[in-house]
Design a protein around this motif. Structure first.
Motif, PDB file in Angstrom:
ATOM      1  N   TYR A 145     -30.652 -24.724   8.575  1.00 31.43           N
ATOM      2  CA  TYR A 145     -30.692 -23.800   7.436  1.00 31.43           C
ATOM      3  C   TYR A 145     -29.972 -24.331   6.298  1.00 31.43           C
ATOM      4  O   TYR A 145     -30.477 -24.323   5.182  1.00 31.43           O
ATOM      5  CB  TYR A 145     -29.761 -22.493   8.040  1.00 31.43           C
ATOM      6  N   ILE A 146     -29.003 -24.963   6.631  1.00 34.19           N
ATOM      7  CA  ILE A 146     -28.340 -26.061   5.279  1.00 34.19           C
ATOM      8  C   ILE A 146     -29.248 -26.939   4.485  1.00 34.19           C
ATOM      9  O   ILE A 146     -29.609 -26.982   3.209  1.00 34.19           O
ATOM     10  CB  ILE A 146     -27.234 -26.554   5.624  1.00 34.19           C
ATOM     11  N   ASN A 147     -29.916 -27.394   5.551  1.00 35.08           N
ATOM     12  CA  ASN A 147     -31.096 -28.562   4.961  1.00 35.08           C
ATOM     13  C   ASN A 147     -32.373 -27.728   4.329  1.00 35.08           C
ATOM     14  O   ASN A 147     -32.715 -28.249   3.334  1.00 35.08           O
ATOM     15  CB  ASN A 147     -31.706 -29.099   6.225  1.00 35.08           C
ATOM     16  N   GLU A 148     -32.801 -26.769   4.953  1.00 37.40           N
ATOM     17  CA  GLU A 148     -33.648 -25.928   4.254  1.00 37.40           C
ATOM     18  C   GLU A 148     -33.245 -25.437   2.680  1.00 37.40           C
ATOM     19  O   GLU A 148     -33.931 -25.352   2.011  1.00 37.40           O
ATOM     20  CB  GLU A 148     -34.033 -24.736   5.278  1.00 37.40           C
ATOM     21  N   ARG A 149     -32.134 -24.919   2.907  1.00 37.28           N
ATOM     22  CA  ARG A 149     -31.580 -24.187   1.532  1.00 37.28           C
ATOM     23  C   ARG A 149     -31.539 -25.362   0.665  1.00 37.28           C
ATOM     24  O   ARG A 149     -31.839 -25.064  -0.841  1.00 37.28           O
ATOM     25  CB  ARG A 149     -29.948 -23.820   1.913  1.00 37.28           C
ATOM     26  N   THR A 150     -31.217 -26.718   0.998  1.00 32.29           N
ATOM     27  CA  THR A 150     -31.159 -27.578  -0.048  1.00 32.29           C
ATOM     28  C   THR A 150     -32.560 -28.066  -0.590  1.00 32.29           C
ATOM     29  O   THR A 150     -32.633 -28.376  -1.674  1.00 32.29           O
ATOM     30  CB  THR A 150     -30.676 -29.015   0.499  1.00 32.29           C
ATOM     31  N   GLN A 151     -33.561 -27.970   0.308  1.00 32.29           N
ATOM     32  CA  GLN A 151     -35.150 -27.992  -0.027  1.00 32.29           C
ATOM     33  C   GLN A 151     -35.420 -27.299  -1.148  1.00 32.29           C
ATOM     34  O   GLN A 151     -36.096 -27.550  -2.032  1.00 32.29           O
ATOM     35  CB  GLN A 151     -35.930 -28.076   1.209  1.00 32.29           C
ATOM     36  N   HIS A 152     -35.151 -25.973  -0.670  1.00 32.35           N
ATOM     37  CA  HIS A 152     -35.587 -24.676  -1.845  1.00 32.35           C
ATOM     38  C   HIS A 152     -34.691 -25.083  -3.169  1.00 32.35           C
ATOM     39  O   HIS A 152     -35.423 -24.756  -4.003  1.00 32.35           O
ATOM     40  CB  HIS A 152     -35.010 -23.515  -1.144  1.00 32.35           C
ATOM     41  N   ARG A 153     -33.419 -25.389  -2.988  1.00 31.99           N
ATOM     42  CA  ARG A 153     -32.656 -25.588  -4.337  1.00 31.99           C
ATOM     43  C   ARG A 153     -33.772 -26.664  -5.172  1.00 31.99           C
ATOM     44  O   ARG A 153     -33.538 -26.714  -6.564  1.00 31.99           O
ATOM     45  CB  ARG A 153     -31.189 -25.884  -3.965  1.00 31.99           C
ATOM     46  N   ASN A 154     -34.010 -27.811  -4.453  1.00 34.48           N
ATOM     47  CA  ASN A 154     -34.448 -28.960  -4.985  1.00 34.48           C
ATOM     48  C   ASN A 154     -35.901 -28.456  -5.548  1.00 34.48           C
ATOM     49  O   ASN A 154     -36.190 -28.917  -6.882  1.00 34.48           O
ATOM     50  CB  ASN A 154     -34.579 -30.022  -4.288  1.00 34.48           C
ATOM     51  N   ARG A 155     -36.363 -27.636  -5.082  1.00 29.41           N
ATOM     52  CA  ARG A 155     -37.788 -27.080  -5.651  1.00 29.41           C
ATOM     53  C   ARG A 155     -37.765 -26.256  -6.706  1.00 29.41           C
ATOM     54  O   ARG A 155     -38.401 -26.241  -7.829  1.00 29.41           O
ATOM     55  CB  ARG A 155     -38.496 -26.464  -4.523  1.00 29.41           C
ATOM     56  N   VAL A 156     -36.448 -25.365  -6.711  1.00 30.98           N
ATOM     57  CA  VAL A 156     -36.302 -24.695  -7.916  1.00 30.98           C
ATOM     58  C   VAL A 156     -35.922 -25.505  -9.089  1.00 30.98           C
ATOM     59  O   VAL A 156     -36.427 -25.375 -10.213  1.00 30.98           O
ATOM     60  CB  VAL A 156     -35.072 -23.676  -7.684  1.00 30.98           C
ATOM     61  N   GLN A 157     -35.104 -26.477  -8.803  1.00 27.22           N
ATOM     62  CA  GLN A 157     -34.889 -27.487  -9.814  1.00 27.22           C
ATOM     63  C   GLN A 157     -36.278 -28.263 -10.587  1.00 27.22           C
ATOM     64  O   GLN A 157     -36.441 -28.448 -11.641  1.00 27.22           O
ATOM     65  CB  GLN A 157     -33.903 -28.902  -9.475  1.00 27.22           C
ATOM     66  N   ASN A 158     -37.244 -28.520  -9.477  1.00 31.41           N
ATOM     67  CA  ASN A 158     -38.636 -29.128  -9.882  1.00 31.41           C
ATOM     68  C   ASN A 158     -39.137 -27.945 -10.894  1.00 31.41           C
ATOM     69  O   ASN A 158     -39.945 -28.608 -11.772  1.00 31.41           O
ATOM     70  CB  ASN A 158     -39.439 -29.513  -8.764  1.00 31.41           C
ATOM     71  N   VAL A 159     -39.091 -27.021 -10.288  1.00 31.66           N
ATOM     72  CA  VAL A 159     -39.832 -25.779 -10.990  1.00 31.66           C
ATOM     73  C   VAL A 159     -39.497 -25.521 -12.685  1.00 31.66           C
ATOM     74  O   VAL A 159     -40.096 -25.781 -13.642  1.00 31.66           O
ATOM     75  CB  VAL A 159     -40.014 -24.409 -10.434  1.00 31.66           C
ATOM     76  N   LEU A 160     -38.029 -25.552 -12.810  1.00 27.04           N
ATOM     77  CA  LEU A 160     -37.639 -25.567 -14.028  1.00 27.04           C
ATOM     78  C   LEU A 160     -37.654 -26.693 -14.973  1.00 27.04           C
ATOM     79  O   LEU A 160     -37.924 -26.689 -16.133  1.00 27.04           O
ATOM     80  CB  LEU A 160     -35.812 -25.320 -13.784  1.00 27.04           C
ATOM     81  N   GLN A 161     -37.798 -27.987 -14.153  1.00 26.77           N
ATOM     82  CA  GLN A 161     -38.095 -29.222 -14.880  1.00 26.77           C
ATOM     83  C   GLN A 161     -39.402 -29.133 -15.386  1.00 26.77           C
ATOM     84  O   GLN A 161     -39.670 -29.699 -16.641  1.00 26.77           O
ATOM     85  CB  GLN A 161     -37.663 -30.430 -13.934  1.00 26.77           C
ATOM     86  N   HIS A 162     -40.468 -28.964 -14.855  1.00 27.59           N
ATOM     87  CA  HIS A 162     -41.874 -28.736 -15.277  1.00 27.59           C
ATOM     88  C   HIS A 162     -41.999 -27.903 -16.004  1.00 27.59           C
ATOM     89  O   HIS A 162     -42.952 -28.027 -17.029  1.00 27.59           O
ATOM     90  CB  HIS A 162     -42.586 -28.612 -14.034  1.00 27.59           C
ATOM     91  N   ALA A 163     -41.137 -26.731 -16.448  1.00 23.79           N
ATOM     92  CA  ALA A 163     -41.210 -25.821 -17.424  1.00 23.79           C
ATOM     93  C   ALA A 163     -40.119 -25.927 -18.590  1.00 23.79           C
ATOM     94  O   ALA A 163     -40.248 -25.351 -19.507  1.00 23.79           O
ATOM     95  CB  ALA A 163     -41.008 -24.284 -16.945  1.00 23.79           C
ATOM     96  N   ASN A 164     -39.658 -27.127 -18.554  1.00 22.10           N
ATOM     97  CA  ASN A 164     -38.588 -27.698 -19.691  1.00 22.10           C
ATOM     98  C   ASN A 164     -37.591 -26.792 -19.864  1.00 22.10           C
ATOM     99  O   ASN A 164     -37.243 -26.605 -20.888  1.00 22.10           O
ATOM    100  CB  ASN A 164     -39.528 -28.049 -20.950  1.00 22.10           C
TER     101      ASN A 164
END
Length: 397
Positions: A145-164
């Motif tokens: 679950y900790i690994n899965e949480r890290t993956q979702h957090r990284n994906r959130v960062q990617n979405v924010l980065q793409h949206a500037n």
């Protein structure tokens, strides 16, 4: 000239070839003076009543040892049912068994396992008690679950980065407190004004509401907002699941309060690390003859590689990846801590090698201290004993 011959160690030995729906059992019976043995093979299903029939048959045959492969998770229910019959069970590493060639059929597999066990050629794997097995399942699930949480957090960062959206540049933790409130504000589609941002962030934020509001004024599309909401809801679900797991882990580890307290006195070992160590090693080390054997099982000792009379360097061996990972983290924390015993040891190793080798060396020292603690009676373990043990292990490298 002396010749090495195989010796029969057991008169009656059983080998089990485990599958999802069937278990092929082979019982070999013979005298200790002869390699020849009478063979009897039966196939059983894997439902509980069928496994009990297997247990009754093995008991009737007066089997001295029951050997099976660690095939995925299929062996676990078979082990649990056969334990009720007080049979001498042993789990074998399939790589070591399959390394010896033989013809491949289910019947031949079970017979081959039985023959190896009868000759005493297969070492038994360490199987902890039922309670520690359950604790191990809980801690390993929490790790996933900790690994899965890290993956979702990284994906959130990617979405924010793409949206500037540069929110992470102004708020250190965007998944808790003020940062999470700002993300919820983005999900509503409401414009991030200075006044509105000032209402959702804490007054202790280093940056002003103006800077944070400007960092949130990106181009978040409808689909990106859907992705952002999906990842945030997944994070909420994971947090809830981890809360349940932590309560279950706490319930089991509370029975070993003295051991948990003693483990946490080791530099670099915190509560979560102590829980994993207890789950992987168990409350005692009776199954390990020495600290070196425990280190080998954990994969924290170098392999042996010698050719042509020259001994060459070798990397650490493969072992228990869960234990090795947490000890590596603890070794890094201990080596960089204020504890002079570990920090001096870490600096000495890193100067003549690499920082990674120094961390592994510290992890090895921690494991040796763990062995010392678990080999002592819990009521005899105290900080004075631990300090003397730490000083001896670190200074006498």
């Amino acid at each position: 000239m002396e010749t090495n011959t195989l010796e029969v160690k057991l008169e009656v030995c059983a080998g089990l070839d485990v599958h999802a729906k069937t278990v092929v059992a082979c019982v070999l019976t013979g005298s200790l003076d002869s390699l020849r043995a009478k063979k009897e093979i039966r196939t059983f299903g894997t439902r509980t009543f069928e496994l009990r029939l297997l247990g009754e048959w093995l008991t009737e045959k007066k089997v001295e040892k029951v050997l099976m492969e660690s095939t995925g998770q299929y062996w676990c229910p078979i082990w649990n049912v056969l334990e009720e019959f007080d049979l001498p069970l042993a789990l074998a590493n399939p790589q070591r068994i399959k390394g010896i060639p033989g013809r491949k059929t289910d019947q031949k597999d079970s017979e081959w396992i039985a023959r190896l066990g009868r000759m005493g050629l297969v070492a038994s794997s360490y199987i902890p008690s039922r309670e520690i097995q359950e604790l191990r399942s809980l801690t390993r699930t929490r790790k996933s679950y900790i690994n899965e949480r890290t993956q979702h957090r990284n994906r959130v960062q990617n979405v924010l980065q793409h949206a500037n959206i540069k929110l992470a540049d102004f708020i250190t933790d965007i998944f808790n407190g003020s940062g999470r409130n700002c993300l919820e504000l983005l999900l509503t589609g409401e414009k991030a004004t200075e006044e509105r941002v000032g209402q959702v962030i804490s007054k202790r934020c280093k940056h002003s509401p103006t800077d944070i509001a400007e960092s949130m004024n990106g181009a978040l599309s409808k689909n990106q907002r859907i992705l952002l909401e999906s990842h945030l809801r997944s994070l909420e679900r994971i947090d809830e699941e981890m809360h349940v797991l932590n309560e279950a882990i706490e319930e089991i580890t509370s029975k070993y309060a003295e051991i948990m307290e003693a483990l946490q006195t080791i530099p670099g070992v915190k509560k979560r690390a102590a829980e994993i160590i207890l789950a992987e090693v168990g409350p005692n080390v009776e199954q390990f003859s020495s600290a070196k054997q425990l280190a080998s099982w954990a994969g924290l000792c170098p392999g042996s590689y010698e050719s042509g009379g020259a001994r060459k360097s070798a990397h650490i061996t493969s072992g228990n990846k869960y234990l090795k990972t947490i000890l590596y983290q603890c070794g890094g924390s201990a080596g960089r801590s204020n504890n002079t015993l570990f920090s001096e040891f870490y600096n000495r190793i890193s100067k003549r090698g690499s920082k990674k080798k120094a961390i592994i060396a510290c992890a090895h020292k921690i494991l040796r201290i763990v062995y010392k603690i678990l080999s002592e009676q819990p009521n005899r373990v105290n900080k004075k004993i631990l300090t003397r043990c730490s000083e001896h292990l670190v200074r006498n490298n």
